[in-house]
Write an enzyme that holds these catalytic residues in place. Sequence first.
Site, PDB file in Angstrom:
ATOM      1  N   GLU A 175      21.089 115.091   0.769  1.00  0.00           N
ATOM      2  CA  GLU A 175      22.000 116.051   1.399  1.00  0.00           C
ATOM      3  C   GLU A 175      21.196 116.896   2.398  1.00  0.00           C
ATOM      4  O   GLU A 175      20.063 117.290   2.110  1.00  0.00           O
ATOM      5  CB  GLU A 175      22.616 116.964   0.323  1.00  0.00           C
ATOM      6  CG  GLU A 175      23.584 118.001   0.912  1.00  0.00           C
ATOM      7  CD  GLU A 175      24.202 118.934  -0.124  1.00  0.00           C
ATOM      8  OE1 GLU A 175      23.575 119.179  -1.177  1.00  0.00           O
ATOM      9  OE2 GLU A 175      25.315 119.427   0.131  1.00  0.00           O
TER      10      GLU A 175
ATOM     11  N   LYS B   5      32.064 116.847   2.871  1.00  0.00           N
ATOM     12  CA  LYS B   5      32.025 117.429   1.520  1.00  0.00           C
ATOM     13  C   LYS B   5      33.366 118.090   1.204  1.00  0.00           C
ATOM     14  O   LYS B   5      33.805 118.991   1.931  1.00  0.00           O
ATOM     15  CB  LYS B   5      30.878 118.449   1.454  1.00  0.00           C
ATOM     16  CG  LYS B   5      30.533 118.968   0.064  1.00  0.00           C
ATOM     17  CD  LYS B   5      29.247 119.811   0.145  1.00  0.00           C
ATOM     18  CE  LYS B   5      28.701 120.235  -1.196  1.00  0.00           C
ATOM     19  NZ  LYS B   5      27.374 120.878  -1.077  1.00  0.00           N
TER      20      LYS B   5
ATOM     21  N   CYS C  90      26.879 116.214  -3.291  1.00  0.00           N
ATOM     22  CA  CYS C  90      26.379 117.251  -4.188  1.00  0.00           C
ATOM     23  C   CYS C  90      27.458 117.832  -5.099  1.00  0.00           C
ATOM     24  O   CYS C  90      27.820 117.233  -6.096  1.00  0.00           O
ATOM     25  CB  CYS C  90      25.669 118.328  -3.360  1.00  0.00           C
ATOM     26  SG  CYS C  90      24.450 119.237  -4.340  1.00  0.00           S
TER      27      CYS C  90
HETATM   28  N1  LIG Z   1      24.268 122.338  -3.856  1.00  0.00           N
HETATM   29  C1  LIG Z   1      25.437 121.908  -4.331  1.00  0.00           C
HETATM   30  O1  LIG Z   1      26.319 121.529  -3.582  1.00  0.00           O
HETATM   31  C2  LIG Z   1      25.746 121.864  -5.777  1.00  0.00           C
HETATM   32  C3  LIG Z   1      24.857 122.482  -6.771  1.00  0.00           C
HETATM   33  O2  LIG Z   1      23.712 122.827  -6.544  1.00  0.00           O
HETATM   34  C4  LIG Z   1      25.464 122.667  -8.100  1.00  0.00           C
HETATM   35  O3  LIG Z   1      26.608 122.242  -8.304  1.00  0.00           O
HETATM   36  O4  LIG Z   1      24.839 123.260  -8.978  1.00  0.00           O
END
Ligand SMILES: NC(=O)CC(=O)C(=O)O
Length: 369
Positions: free
Chosen positions: A127, A201, A242
């Site tokens: 990401e 996302k 993520c």
């Molecule tokens: N960084 C993200 O999008 C998600 C994350 O770090 C988490 O769900 O904890």
Amino acid sequence: MNSAISSSLFFNSKNLLNPKPLSRFISLKSNFLPKLSPRSITSHTLKLPSSSTSALRSISSSMASSFNPEQARVPSALPLPAPPLTKFNIGLCQLSVTSDKKRNISHAKKAIEEAASKGVKLVLLPEIWNSPYSNDSFPVYAEEIDAGGDASPSTAMLSEVSKRLKITIIGGSIPERVGDRLYNTCCVFGSDGELKAKHRKIHLFDIDIPGKITFMESKTLTAGETPTIVDTDVGRIGIGICYDIRFQELAMIYAARGAHLLCYPGAFNMTTGPLHWELLQRARATDNQLYVATCSPARDSGAGYTAWGHSTLVGPFGEVLATTEHEEAIIIAEIDYSILEQRRTSLPLNRQRRGDLYQLVDVQRLDSK
Ligand SMILES: NC(=O)CC(=O)C(=O)O
């Protein structure tokens, strides 16, 4: 149930307490089961002669039909498609990311080339690999992906390298600019260098754990509107970024659409990473009986946001097949889709869903019918 059924059967007290199934159950079985009062069959293992196996099989199929497993997913689940390639290696490039965008792009290119030289057919990037992960950086590093060329040097590199090396690339994510909006976007390039899919996302990461971590993606980013599943040379792949991994419905929708593999570029953090990162990957893989691959940036303890690392490949039985710590690494691991059918035959969750009790509605697929 199927041929795995044996001559002993466990009766679940919860089902037997439901008067309707109970009467059906008993009348169906009365010709070969010992006489039992409802109380006595609340929790027993009954030893049945092996000659009862075929009768059990026909009972189990009539029970299964009353469960309406096909109605548990609306529209009904699609069968697993035959992938062009059943067995191949995936490369997870856990990259260090700096504030120098040009360096990030050439660094990612080198890592992809290295993975390809080791025989991988699919590369997954982290990401936000071309920019620091921060609300201040997103607008500065954002690219106009649809314009391509100079307006999007990061995706131009991915297109060139995927075509030259004849591999599929799930291009992690980069900040994308569309007019006055910014998205956190993953681009998928086929082995012909064409952009095959773009996932924005869907679930923005807004978290506030006082004294630990506060981050509000919604300050700068707009949420995507569509689940993204794409047919590639290396199978049908569902994409999440993520925080999307926390929403099991998304993974279930991908599974019902016939995904072999879910890919989540992600940058979990030092608070949630140790507790949730592997747990969520294994849960998504186990529940949906498919492969899950994740790729994080390498950890930079001096950065404003410290990534957890630990890029991982999980198999369809929830097993961690390959993983790493937090430093830069290219993890190479084998994916074998023939195992999916084996797992689903041994543990036939898809035929055991209680469509009479719950349903997962894929709103977009339903609307498109
Ligand atoms: N960084 C993200 O999008 C998600 C994350 O770090 C988490 O769900 O904890």
